[in-house]
Design a protein around this motif. Sequence first.
Motif, PDB file in Angstrom:
ATOM      1  N   ASN A 156       3.462  43.894 -27.129  1.00  0.00           N
ATOM      2  CA  ASN A 156       4.434  44.939 -27.497  1.00  0.00           C
ATOM      3  C   ASN A 156       4.099  45.588 -28.841  1.00  0.00           C
ATOM      4  O   ASN A 156       4.984  45.861 -29.645  1.00  0.00           O
ATOM      5  N   VAL A 157       2.820  45.819 -29.057  1.00  0.00           N
ATOM      6  CA  VAL A 157       2.352  46.354 -30.338  1.00  0.00           C
ATOM      7  C   VAL A 157       2.912  47.751 -30.594  1.00  0.00           C
ATOM      8  O   VAL A 157       3.370  48.046 -31.703  1.00  0.00           O
ATOM      9  N   ARG A 158       2.902  48.601 -29.586  1.00  0.00           N
ATOM     10  CA  ARG A 158       3.382  49.971 -29.788  1.00  0.00           C
ATOM     11  C   ARG A 158       4.843  49.993 -30.232  1.00  0.00           C
ATOM     12  O   ARG A 158       5.201  50.685 -31.188  1.00  0.00           O
ATOM     13  N   SER A 159       5.706  49.242 -29.572  1.00  0.00           N
ATOM     14  CA  SER A 159       7.118  49.235 -29.970  1.00  0.00           C
ATOM     15  C   SER A 159       7.279  48.586 -31.341  1.00  0.00           C
ATOM     16  O   SER A 159       8.106  49.029 -32.145  1.00  0.00           O
ATOM     17  N   PHE A 160       6.497  47.558 -31.659  1.00  0.00           N
ATOM     18  CA  PHE A 160       6.539  46.951 -32.989  1.00  0.00           C
ATOM     19  C   PHE A 160       6.186  47.991 -34.051  1.00  0.00           C
ATOM     20  O   PHE A 160       6.866  48.115 -35.071  1.00  0.00           O
ATOM     21  N   LEU A 219       6.264  51.350 -33.830  1.00  0.00           N
ATOM     22  CA  LEU A 219       7.206  52.471 -33.894  1.00  0.00           C
ATOM     23  C   LEU A 219       8.589  52.052 -34.387  1.00  0.00           C
ATOM     24  O   LEU A 219       9.211  52.766 -35.168  1.00  0.00           O
ATOM     25  N   ASP A 220       9.078  50.907 -33.933  1.00  0.00           N
ATOM     26  CA  ASP A 220      10.444  50.497 -34.263  1.00  0.00           C
ATOM     27  C   ASP A 220      10.544  49.770 -35.599  1.00  0.00           C
ATOM     28  O   ASP A 220      11.546  49.884 -36.294  1.00  0.00           O
ATOM     29  N   TYR A 221       9.528  49.021 -35.938  1.00  0.00           N
ATOM     30  CA  TYR A 221       9.592  48.194 -37.138  1.00  0.00           C
ATOM     31  C   TYR A 221       8.736  48.742 -38.273  1.00  0.00           C
ATOM     32  O   TYR A 221       9.203  48.951 -39.380  1.00  0.00           O
ATOM     33  N   THR A 222       7.457  48.973 -37.985  1.00  0.00           N
ATOM     34  CA  THR A 222       6.519  49.353 -39.045  1.00  0.00           C
ATOM     35  C   THR A 222       6.709  50.782 -39.534  1.00  0.00           C
ATOM     36  O   THR A 222       6.748  51.014 -40.749  1.00  0.00           O
ATOM     37  N   LEU A 223       6.794  51.751 -38.637  1.00  0.00           N
ATOM     38  CA  LEU A 223       6.842  53.162 -39.033  1.00  0.00           C
ATOM     39  C   LEU A 223       7.974  53.471 -40.011  1.00  0.00           C
ATOM     40  O   LEU A 223       7.716  54.070 -41.064  1.00  0.00           O
ATOM     41  N   PRO A 224       9.218  53.077 -39.742  1.00  0.00           N
ATOM     42  CA  PRO A 224      10.288  53.394 -40.708  1.00  0.00           C
ATOM     43  C   PRO A 224      10.029  52.803 -42.091  1.00  0.00           C
ATOM     44  O   PRO A 224      10.213  53.477 -43.110  1.00  0.00           O
ATOM     45  N   ALA A 263      -3.205  56.100 -39.916  1.00  0.00           N
ATOM     46  CA  ALA A 263      -2.207  55.322 -39.174  1.00  0.00           C
ATOM     47  C   ALA A 263      -0.916  56.120 -39.005  1.00  0.00           C
ATOM     48  O   ALA A 263      -0.342  56.160 -37.912  1.00  0.00           O
ATOM     49  N   VAL A 264      -0.471  56.791 -40.062  1.00  0.00           N
ATOM     50  CA  VAL A 264       0.760  57.589 -39.980  1.00  0.00           C
ATOM     51  C   VAL A 264       0.584  58.735 -38.993  1.00  0.00           C
ATOM     52  O   VAL A 264       1.492  59.044 -38.217  1.00  0.00           O
ATOM     53  N   GLU A 265      -0.582  59.349 -38.994  1.00  0.00           N
ATOM     54  CA  GLU A 265      -0.855  60.440 -38.049  1.00  0.00           C
ATOM     55  C   GLU A 265      -0.761  59.937 -36.605  1.00  0.00           C
ATOM     56  O   GLU A 265      -0.152  60.585 -35.750  1.00  0.00           O
ATOM     57  N   TRP A 301       2.544  59.232 -31.565  1.00  0.00           N
ATOM     58  CA  TRP A 301       3.199  58.336 -30.611  1.00  0.00           C
ATOM     59  C   TRP A 301       4.711  58.537 -30.593  1.00  0.00           C
ATOM     60  O   TRP A 301       5.338  58.462 -29.551  1.00  0.00           O
ATOM     61  N   SER A 302       5.291  58.765 -31.769  1.00  0.00           N
ATOM     62  CA  SER A 302       6.754  58.882 -31.866  1.00  0.00           C
ATOM     63  C   SER A 302       7.255  60.256 -31.434  1.00  0.00           C
ATOM     64  O   SER A 302       8.440  60.415 -31.133  1.00  0.00           O
TER      65      SER A 302
END
Length: 120
Positions: A50-54, A56-61, A98-100, A105-106
């Motif tokens: 579940n890397v993508r959700s991790f 987007l939901d946890y790391t990105l913010p 990484a942010v790009e 993705w988001s």
Amino acid sequence: MDAAADELLRLAFDRAPALEANQAIARVRAQQGDELSGATSYELVLPAENVRSFLLDYTLPRLVDYLESSGAKLPHCGGVFLSVFSGDTLHFLQARDAVELLSRWSGLSMAELKTRYGPK
């Protein structure tokens, strides 16, 4: 390996064994920094699934808030690189790359990321 992890880790500009993390981070900090100061390492450990959700939901913010708060403003994220632990390997990525990817993705633009996750 998870497809999202694979896509993220392809952005790496350098790698090192995780057991040598302290020395490797210090080396990259010195290489990426300027004459006055070293660059900043933002460290994270990728989960096994579940890397993508991790990301987007946890790391990105948290990453956007950190970058904007520390003065490493989006989209350039100057002076910051990510130290990403995945298995027994440490991967180094430019924060801007990484942010790009996470922005894409988001579905959120850089301006939307700043508004949604930047300091209030």
